[in-house]
Design a protein around this motif. Structure first.
Motif, short mmCIF file in Angstrom:
data_model
loop_
_atom_site.label_atom_id
_atom_site.label_comp_id
_atom_site.label_asym_id
_atom_site.label_seq_id
_atom_site.Cartn_x
_atom_site.Cartn_y
_atom_site.Cartn_z
N TYR B 176 -21.67 9.45 -42.53
CA TYR B 176 -20.38 8.98 -43.07
C TYR B 176 -19.36 10.11 -43.08
O TYR B 176 -18.19 9.91 -42.72
CB TYR B 176 -20.55 8.48 -44.51
CG TYR B 176 -21.48 7.30 -44.67
CD1 TYR B 176 -21.65 6.39 -43.64
CD2 TYR B 176 -22.16 7.10 -45.85
CE1 TYR B 176 -22.51 5.30 -43.78
CE2 TYR B 176 -23.02 6.01 -46.01
CZ TYR B 176 -23.19 5.12 -44.96
OH TYR B 176 -24.02 4.07 -45.12
N GLY B 203 -8.10 3.27 -44.46
CA GLY B 203 -8.36 1.88 -44.08
C GLY B 203 -9.52 1.77 -43.11
O GLY B 203 -10.41 0.93 -43.29
N GLY B 204 -9.52 2.63 -42.10
CA GLY B 204 -10.56 2.56 -41.08
C GLY B 204 -11.94 2.83 -41.66
O GLY B 204 -12.90 2.11 -41.36
N ILE B 206 -13.06 2.62 -44.88
CA ILE B 206 -13.53 1.59 -45.79
C ILE B 206 -13.85 0.31 -45.02
O ILE B 206 -14.91 -0.31 -45.21
CB ILE B 206 -12.48 1.32 -46.89
CG1 ILE B 206 -12.36 2.56 -47.78
CG2 ILE B 206 -12.87 0.11 -47.72
CD1 ILE B 206 -11.33 2.44 -48.86
N GLY B 207 -12.96 -0.07 -44.11
CA GLY B 207 -13.15 -1.29 -43.35
C GLY B 207 -14.45 -1.27 -42.57
O GLY B 207 -15.27 -2.20 -42.65
N LEU B 208 -14.67 -0.21 -41.83
CA LEU B 208 -15.86 -0.15 -40.98
C LEU B 208 -17.13 -0.08 -41.82
O LEU B 208 -18.14 -0.70 -41.48
CB LEU B 208 -15.78 1.06 -40.06
CG LEU B 208 -16.84 1.01 -38.97
CD1 LEU B 208 -16.42 0.03 -37.89
CD2 LEU B 208 -17.10 2.37 -38.38
N ARG B 209 -17.07 0.66 -42.92
CA ARG B 209 -18.25 0.77 -43.78
C ARG B 209 -18.65 -0.60 -44.31
O ARG B 209 -19.83 -0.97 -44.26
CB ARG B 209 -17.98 1.73 -44.93
CG ARG B 209 -18.03 3.19 -44.55
CD ARG B 209 -19.44 3.77 -44.64
NE ARG B 209 -19.81 4.05 -46.03
CZ ARG B 209 -20.67 3.35 -46.72
NH1 ARG B 209 -21.25 2.31 -46.19
NH2 ARG B 209 -20.96 3.67 -47.96
N ILE B 210 -17.68 -1.34 -44.81
CA ILE B 210 -17.99 -2.65 -45.36
C ILE B 210 -18.52 -3.58 -44.28
O ILE B 210 -19.53 -4.25 -44.44
CB ILE B 210 -16.73 -3.26 -46.04
CG1 ILE B 210 -16.40 -2.45 -47.29
CG2 ILE B 210 -16.95 -4.71 -46.38
CD1 ILE B 210 -15.16 -2.90 -48.01
N LEU B 211 -17.85 -3.55 -43.14
CA LEU B 211 -18.23 -4.42 -42.04
C LEU B 211 -19.68 -4.18 -41.62
O LEU B 211 -20.49 -5.10 -41.50
CB LEU B 211 -17.30 -4.13 -40.86
CG LEU B 211 -16.92 -5.31 -39.99
CD1 LEU B 211 -16.05 -6.26 -40.81
CD2 LEU B 211 -16.16 -4.82 -38.77
#
Lengths: 295, 330
Positions: B176, B203-204, B206-211
């Protein structure tokens, strides 16, 4: 004649707007070249293209015969002081000299230290806390320590007061006259350049309006005063650069190519007259319609 | 060049060090406290007892009480762990994003890139230096966190696969952190202004981690299923084994799902009316069983490896793009 910097049809565009267009120049080595033009004329763009910071969108630029963009091989040949003399503000002057030594194969640290000592720049103070003039001197010393073949300075004196300005230019001249370094120096103020430069490039609205050796330029132009003139050719006059008229009389700034029609009174001109003539000639990019005011 | 990188970022490095020390000052005492309490209560032995196929009823009671006690005392500690979830992001925002963006914003790139070193070399050294430092920092806090969180995942019966617990320990923080730094650098190269670069990084990341966490992680390896007979069980099959249960339900003898999302057990015989049958079997019919879809507990480190591998690979791609793009920065 060796050429330090050569451009051919050089152009750079930001979005739709051309910051520099159709620029063809040959700057001989060993000259002190002034690059003059109002703010936004494209001076910085030309300098950035010359040192390889920008990629040309049209034409080409060659520095001692090589294209500077994406070409680290040209870097040892140039010393560049960008506008507002950006330096790492938390570095001390001494550290910057040390840094230069680590980032350049050819590096004259003694020269930089000597200059800075002479100018009384404190070595242990972060350069962010120096005055604008002192910082400009540090930047110049760093650029000179590279022992460049071409030194490019972008508005080096713009932020300085008149006294510091004169000192800076004097010290610049003092250090390049012996070494044979070619200097390209931009300014929006003519007065800065008049005393120092022997070659001149006038930029306006992203185009080159005039380029040449100062003596030749002054020599080639005359102010003519005579009867009201409505555009018919005059003997001995090549091009009329600028014309002003009263009811009965016209005053022309013209490039002459022979003996002028004796109907006209001929006056010698200064460099300033010539440059102002060419600058006034350039149309502005923003028109009255853009402002929605009547023309 | 390395000297420049060090000189330019030594203050940041110092801040990072101080922050790590402060965290250590917080985590080491609490970690020791948890471990001491864990050992005092004999929880390791207790877990063995409770996880046995047929728990010894005499020891199960006190053991459950001891576990509950421990959980009550230290469960709020896992909030501290959340801090470590955002740590990679912070490193990305404050180490990665400004690396090129700040240089361009302050105009110093015009100084740096007109010295004797080409900007590609400049980029390689700088990116490399920052990436190496970020990895070192991540190794320290990733492995430190594994040590710290072990009693919690053990005693509180927190599954190590649980979203927060998986993400804050082991080697995933390394992936990470490297990814966040690479994203920050790359964003700074493509949008060389501090604010946009930081916003894209935020944004990138958090977005990718959640996805990935929600959609991809459960399927890194083929899921396994198992059927646990209800007949004769006292307690419901729990997660104590450490398996990661993705889905569960009760199926009847024919294998048709009769109650998704639930598990059942017969319970103690004494609790039933005399001669009464096992209640769930009454309800769902003879032969009904608990069904589980899961990732086995022993895949934990494999999953850690896969997850970090993905992020390291993404980081490598981003750094490659950044180095390629650097010559276009004006």
């Amino acid at each position: 004649m060796d050429v330090a910097l050569e451009t051919e049809q050089l152009g750079k565009r930001y979005g739709k707007r051309w910051a520099l267009q159709d620029c063809s120049l040959r700057l001989p080595t060993g000259r002190i070249v002034g690059l003059v033009g109002p703010n936004g004329a494209g001076k910085s763009t030309l300098l950035h293209l010359a040192v390889g910071l920008l990629r040309p969108d049209a034409g080409e630029v060659r520095l001692f015969g090589r294209s500077p963009y994406d070409n680290p091989a040209v870097l040892p040949d140039i010393g560049f002081v960008a506008q507002d003399t950006p330096l790492y503000r938390d570095f001390t002057a001494a550290e910057l000299v040390q840094l230069g030594g680590r980032m350049n194969r050819r590096w004259d640290a003694a020269l930089a230290r000597e200059r800075l000592a002479q100018l009384g720049i404190p070595p242990k103070l972060p350069v962010g806390r120096l005055s604008g003039g002192q910082r400009a001197q540090v930047a110049l010393a760093l650029a000179l320590a590279k022992r460049p073949r071409l030194l490019l300075l972008d508005e080096p004196v713009a932020s300085l007061d008149p006294l510091a300005r004169r000192e800076f230019l004097q010290s610049l001249m003092g250090s390049v006259t012996d070494s044979g370094t070619t200097v390209l120096l931009s300014s929006h103020l003519l007065a800065d350049l008049e005393r120092t430069c022997d070659h001149l490039v006038v930029l306006h609205s992203s185009r080159v309006r005039l380029a040449g050796a100062v003596d030749d330029l002054v020599d080639a132009h005359r102010q003519l005063v005579g009867p009201r003139h409505i555009g018919e050719p005059i003997a001995g006059v090549g091009t009329v650069v600028r014309a002003r008229h009263t009811d009965r009389q016209s005053t022309l700034l013209a490039r002459i190519d022979g003996v002028v029609d004796p109907e006209w009174t001929v006056h010698d001109v200064t460099l300033e007259d010539v440059i102002l003539g060419y600058l006034a000639d350039g149309e502005t990019t923003v028109t009255r319609t853009d402002w929605e005011v009547p023309a | 060049m390395i000297w420049l990188t060090w000189r330019q970022h030594r203050r940041q490095a110092l801040f990072t060090l101080v922050a790590l020390l402060a965290l250590a000052a917080l985590m080491i005492p609490t970690g020791l406290m948890m471990r001491a309490s864990y050992a005092d209560k004999g929880l390791a032995e207790c877990l063995r007892v409770l996880n046995a196929v047929q728990p010894d009823p005499g020891r199960a009671g006190p053991c459950s009480r001891a576990l509950n006690q421990f959980a009550d005392q230290f469960n709020s500690m896992s909030l501290l762990g959340v801090l470590f979830l955002v740590l990679p992001l912070i490193v990305g925002l404050f180490w990665g994003a400004p690396l090129v963006a700040r240089e361009v914003e302050q105009g110093t790139h015009r100084f740096a890139w007109t010295q004797g070193i080409g900007r590609r070399q400049w980029a390689l050294v700088k990116f490399g230096f920052v990436a190496v430092v970020a990895v070192l920092v991540a190794v320290v806090y990733g492995l430190g966190m594994s040590w710290w969180v072990a009693p919690l995942t053990g005693a509180a019966q927190q599954n190590r696969f649980d979203v927060f617990f998986f993400d804050m320990q082991g080697v995933t923080p390394i992936g990470y952190t490297l990814f966040a730094v690479a994203l920050g650098i790359c964003a700074g190269v493509y949008w060389p202004r501090m604010m946009p670069a930081m916003a894209v990084t935020l944004g990138g990341f958090i977005g990718l981690r959640i996805l990935l966490t929600v959609l991809a992680r459960p399927h890194y390896l083929p899921l396994e299923t198992r059927a646990i007979p209800i007949e004769g069980t006292i307690g419901e099959p729990g997660g104590a084994s450490g398996d990661w249960i993705i889905d569960k339900g009760i199926r009847d003898a024919g294998g048709t799902m009769v109650l998704p999302g639930a598990q059942a057990a017969c319970g103690a015989e004494s609790a039933r009316p005399a001669g009464g049958r096992c209640p769930p079997l009454e309800e769902f019919g003879e032969g009904a069983y608990n069904w589980q879809l899961f990732q086995p507990a022993d895949r934990f480190w494999l999953f850690q490896g896969i997850e970090s591998g993905i992020f390291v690979a993404l980081a490598a791609v981003l750094l490659y793009l950044a180095v390629r793009r650097i010559r276009r920065v004006a």
